[in-house]
Design an enzyme around this catalytic site. Structure first.
Site, PDB file in Angstrom:
ATOM      1  N   LYS A 111       0.829  -1.346   0.095  1.00  0.00           N
ATOM      2  CA  LYS A 111       0.361  -0.122  -0.046  1.00  0.00           C
ATOM      3  C   LYS A 111       1.120   1.182  -0.264  1.00  0.00           C
ATOM      4  O   LYS A 111       1.080   1.820  -0.730  1.00  0.00           O
ATOM      5  CB  LYS A 111      -0.905   0.224   1.173  1.00  0.00           C
ATOM      6  CG  LYS A 111      -1.679  -1.181   1.134  1.00  0.00           C
ATOM      7  CD  LYS A 111      -2.858  -0.789   2.105  1.00  0.00           C
ATOM      8  CE  LYS A 111      -4.450  -1.972   2.624  1.00  0.00           C
ATOM      9  NZ  LYS A 111      -4.753  -1.773   3.525  1.00  0.00           N
ATOM     10  N   LYS A 192      -6.745 -13.424  -6.195  1.00  0.00           N
ATOM     11  CA  LYS A 192      -8.116 -13.197  -5.596  1.00  0.00           C
ATOM     12  C   LYS A 192      -9.073 -12.548  -6.056  1.00  0.00           C
ATOM     13  O   LYS A 192      -9.253 -10.801  -6.361  1.00  0.00           O
ATOM     14  CB  LYS A 192      -8.070 -13.291  -4.040  1.00  0.00           C
ATOM     15  CG  LYS A 192      -8.260 -13.820  -3.101  1.00  0.00           C
ATOM     16  CD  LYS A 192      -8.065 -13.858  -1.799  1.00  0.00           C
ATOM     17  CE  LYS A 192      -9.260 -13.863  -1.033  1.00  0.00           C
ATOM     18  NZ  LYS A 192      -8.859 -13.283   1.193  1.00  0.00           N
ATOM     19  N   LYS A 195     -12.948  -6.416  -4.557  1.00  0.00           N
ATOM     20  CA  LYS A 195     -14.344  -4.897  -4.479  1.00  0.00           C
ATOM     21  C   LYS A 195     -13.119  -4.002  -4.446  1.00  0.00           C
ATOM     22  O   LYS A 195     -13.349  -2.840  -5.153  1.00  0.00           O
ATOM     23  CB  LYS A 195     -15.129  -4.797  -3.019  1.00  0.00           C
ATOM     24  CG  LYS A 195     -14.175  -4.416  -2.190  1.00  0.00           C
ATOM     25  CD  LYS A 195     -15.120  -3.933  -1.256  1.00  0.00           C
ATOM     26  CE  LYS A 195     -14.219  -4.045  -0.016  1.00  0.00           C
ATOM     27  NZ  LYS A 195     -14.129  -5.173   0.973  1.00  0.00           N
TER      28      LYS A 195
END
Length: 326
Positions: A111, A192, A195
């Site tokens: 991130k 995977k 969303k």
């Protein structure tokens, strides 16, 4: 009896992968263990959020927990920020963490790559996650592959503090579902389902309308031949669709393979869409009921009171052990 804690961030609608890999197992676990289901809103603010979206997402996630079958008389459902012991113990865990081990966290590294200014919360939220778990003397934590590293840090911190101050924490064990724990993307079976994928066709949301579900499944990638069989290595796309079908119909993979023997991919996609819609429709109906009901707020308030009793007992034990307070 096992004590289980699971925390999910209120960051938008959950996917079918979240349902198969986590939520449907929670419904079973609430009858077998002392379960705490925490909406971890403090974790959600490690990245920017609007006030309106955060408030909506908290209630939306709570409504989904109830809609899938979580019973507040069986399990404790609450919002993290409503139990102040989480942040207090979180700070204590931070002071017992090392920079090196926090910087090695895979999610922090991933991130932080996309940010020129890295929020400190991205670095320090794993010790808060440890506090979430340890507050309830948790024995088992349902985790996916992407969370194993964080649970290992939790175990390290608990063992570190136990060695220094005495036995104040239970050391939690991971609980990994053997089947269906990793539902893959509809457009790329090597990644995977998430969303956060910019391609909305890559995932099915629990709240997607029937026509949207049908459209996404019909557009899902398949494999080069037309044989329907489970082979995760050589036929990952079809194996993923079969895994979803098995979960939606509560069948074994052997039963599913037998059912589709001799049929084509079109039949698989058609029946899969029907199965997903049939399973999601009553969940969506209950979701909208709870979201618009004051019953939801009462359940969350009661859950916070119930959670606070255990959390405050652990916090008091920790503070006494390390010399805080009078």
């Amino acid at each position: 009896m096992k004590t289980i804690l699971s925390g999910i961030q209120p960051s938008g609608s959950l996917t079918l992968g979240n349902y198969i890999g986590a939520l449907q197992h929670f419904v079973r676990l609430q009858h077998e263990a002392n379960c705490h289901f925490c909406i971890v809103d403090h974790h959600a603010i490690t990245v920017p959020k609007t006030i309106e979206n955060l408030k909506h997402n908290i209630r939306s996630l709570a409504a989904l927990y109830l809609a899938v079958g979580i019973n507040p008389d069986k399990a404790t459902l609450f919002v993290q920020s409503d139990v102040s012991a989480h942040t207090e113990l979180g700070w204590i865990m931070i002071t017992h963490s090392y920079m090196g081990e926090l910087e090695r966290m895979t999610q922090f590294k991933d991130k932080s790559k996309a940010n020129t200014s890295i929020p400190a919360g991205l670095l320090t939220y794993p010790p808060l996650m440890a506090a979430d778990i340890l507050l309830y003397q948790t024995t088992h934590v349902p985790v996916g592959d992407d969370q194993k590293q964080h649970l290992e840090l939790t175990r390290d911190l608990a063992e570190r503090m136990n060695a220094k101050y005495g036995e104040i924490f239970v050391i939690p064990e991971p609980m990994i579902a053997e089947f269906g724990s990793r539902i893959m993307s509809l457009d790329d079976p090597t990644t995977k389902m998430s969303k956060s994928n910019p391609n909305e066709g890559s995932f099915i949301s629990i709240l997607d309308e029937p026509k949207v579900i049908e459209k996404k499944i019909k557009r899902a990638v398949t494999d080069s031949d037309n044989e329907i069989r489970f082979d995760a290595e050589n036929k990952p796309a079809i194996s993923n669709l079969l895994t979803i079908y098995a979960a939606m119909t509560d069948q074994s993979m052997a039963e599913v393979e037998k059912h589709f023997s001799g049929k084509g991919y079109g039949a698989l996609k058609g029946e899969l869409a029907e199965a997903v819609i049939e399973r999601m429709s009553p969940i969506q109906e209950k979701y909208h009921y709870y979201l618009q009901s004051t019953e939801l707020d009462s359940i969350l308030k009661h859950g916070a009171v119930k959670a606070s009793i255990t959390a405050n007992e652990t916090l008091a034990k920790v503070k006494k052990a390390i010399g805080l307070g009078i």
